[in-house]
Write an enzyme that holds these catalytic residues in place. Structure first.
Site, PDB file in Angstrom:
ATOM      1  N   GLY A  87       5.664   9.163  11.014  1.00  0.00           N
ATOM      2  CA  GLY A  87       7.067   8.959  10.660  1.00  0.00           C
ATOM      3  C   GLY A  87       7.512  10.039   9.685  1.00  0.00           C
ATOM      4  CD  GLN A 114       8.671  11.751   4.116  1.00  0.00           C
ATOM      5  OE1 GLN A 114       9.011  11.226   5.167  1.00  0.00           O
ATOM      6  NE2 GLN A 114       7.394  11.875   3.769  1.00  0.00           N
ATOM      7  CB  CYS A 150       3.386   9.026   1.842  1.00  0.00           C
ATOM      8  SG  CYS A 150       5.053   9.700   1.824  1.00  0.00           S
ATOM      9  CG  LEU A 151       3.412  13.243   6.475  1.00  0.00           C
ATOM     10  CD1 LEU A 151       4.398  13.655   7.562  1.00  0.00           C
ATOM     11  CD2 LEU A 151       2.032  13.842   6.737  1.00  0.00           C
ATOM     12  CG  HIS A 208       6.302   4.693   4.532  1.00  0.00           C
ATOM     13  ND1 HIS A 208       5.120   4.703   3.806  1.00  0.00           N
ATOM     14  CD2 HIS A 208       6.736   5.991   4.527  1.00  0.00           C
ATOM     15  CE1 HIS A 208       4.873   5.943   3.382  1.00  0.00           C
ATOM     16  NE2 HIS A 208       5.836   6.745   3.811  1.00  0.00           N
ATOM     17  CD  GLU A 209       8.860   7.226   7.609  1.00  0.00           C
ATOM     18  OE1 GLU A 209       9.321   7.954   6.710  1.00  0.00           O
ATOM     19  OE2 GLU A 209       7.665   7.258   7.927  1.00  0.00           O
ATOM     20  CG  HIS A 246      10.344   8.365   2.350  1.00  0.00           C
ATOM     21  ND1 HIS A 246       9.793   8.911   1.198  1.00  0.00           N
ATOM     22  CD2 HIS A 246       9.308   8.219   3.213  1.00  0.00           C
ATOM     23  CE1 HIS A 246       8.489   9.078   1.379  1.00  0.00           C
ATOM     24  NE2 HIS A 246       8.167   8.658   2.595  1.00  0.00           N
TER      25      HIS A 246
HETATM   26  O1  GNR Z   1       2.002   9.532   8.706  1.00  0.00           O
HETATM   27  C1  GNR Z   1       2.191   8.499   8.047  1.00  0.00           C
HETATM   28  N1  GNR Z   1       1.308   7.480   8.171  1.00  0.00           N
HETATM   29  C2  GNR Z   1       1.534   6.212   7.630  1.00  0.00           C
HETATM   30  C3  GNR Z   1       0.461   5.336   7.590  1.00  0.00           C
HETATM   31  C4  GNR Z   1       0.622   4.066   7.092  1.00  0.00           C
HETATM   32  C5  GNR Z   1       1.847   3.668   6.627  1.00  0.00           C
HETATM   33  C6  GNR Z   1       2.934   4.532   6.638  1.00  0.00           C
HETATM   34  C7  GNR Z   1       2.778   5.804   7.151  1.00  0.00           C
HETATM   35  S1  GNR Z   1       4.137   6.881   7.206  1.00  0.00           S
HETATM   36  C8  GNR Z   1       3.315   8.421   7.111  1.00  0.00           C
HETATM   37  C9  GNR Z   1       4.296   9.571   7.267  1.00  0.00           C
HETATM   38  C10 GNR Z   1       5.264   9.552   6.129  1.00  0.00           C
HETATM   39  O2  GNR Z   1       5.014   9.913   5.008  1.00  0.00           O
HETATM   40  N2  GNR Z   1       6.459   9.077   6.372  1.00  0.00           N
HETATM   41  O3  GNR Z   1       7.362   8.996   5.370  1.00  0.00           O
HETATM   42 NI    NI Z   2       6.253   8.786   3.562  1.00  0.00          NI
END
Ligand code: GNR
Ligand code: NI
Length: 174
Positions: A46, A51, A91-92, A133-134, A137
């Protein structure tokens, strides 16, 4: 398509609250395509516009292993949520850090797609985790906000150390 640089915690720009996308036009479609390329390349499941330092309500995701189910959500809204689940998130924008986060198990979401068409989605499990999660952000939140202040400080120090080592490495290479 182009790959975009990803902001890293604790960059204050990750705290920006995104405004709604006014119109799903060519600029938004290009941004979505660039975000998908950036996400696949990372690799991640995601990516939120926040980001990549664009503060508009747009996110992309694909939880398939084959990169066969790209999704674009513009101006997403969670209509309802139920249950709870714990998932070990990464999270990236917080590279190399993984921690358990509790979120809703099932959510109903409404959004516009890449063509500006309205759609509804019911998600559970990992897809539900990823959307929440997104959407965090887009509200200026990062998953480490759910950790204790002490753990969050440890995360900051670990990231600073990783960065220092990486910078030293690239000096040696130069
Ligand atoms: O790549 C991602 N893997 C992930 C794993 C578990 C819960 C959430 C994520 S999202 C993350 C990519 C990211 O940072 N999206 O904002
Ligand atoms: Ni993230």
């Amino acid at each position: 398509m182009a790959r975009l640089p990803i902001l890293e915690f604790p960059d204050p720009r990750l705290r920006t609250v995104a405004r709604p996308v006014a119109a799903v036009d060519a600029r938004i479609r290009k941004l979505a395509d660039d975000m998908l390329e950036t996400m696949y390349e990372a690799p991640g499941i995601g990516l939120a516009a926040t980001q990549v330092d664009v503060h508009e309500r747009l996110l992309v995701l694909d939880i398939s292993e084959e990169h066969s189910q790209p999704m674009v959500l513009v101006n997403p809204v969670i209509l309802s949520s139920e249950g709870s689940q714990v998932y070990q998130e990464g999270c990236l924008s917080v590279p190399g850090i993984y921690a358990d986060v509790t979120r809703a198990e099932r959510i109903q979401v409404e959004a516009l797609d890449r063509d500006g068409r309205h759609f509804a989605l019911e998600a559970e499990g990992l897809l539900a985790v990823c959307i929440q999660h997104e959407m965090d952000h887009l509200a200026g939140k990062v998953f480490v906000d759910y950790l204790s202040p002490l753990k969050r400080e440890l995360v900051k120090r670990k990231l600073a150390k990783q960065k220092r080592l990486a910078d030293e490495g690239s000096e040696d290479a130069a």
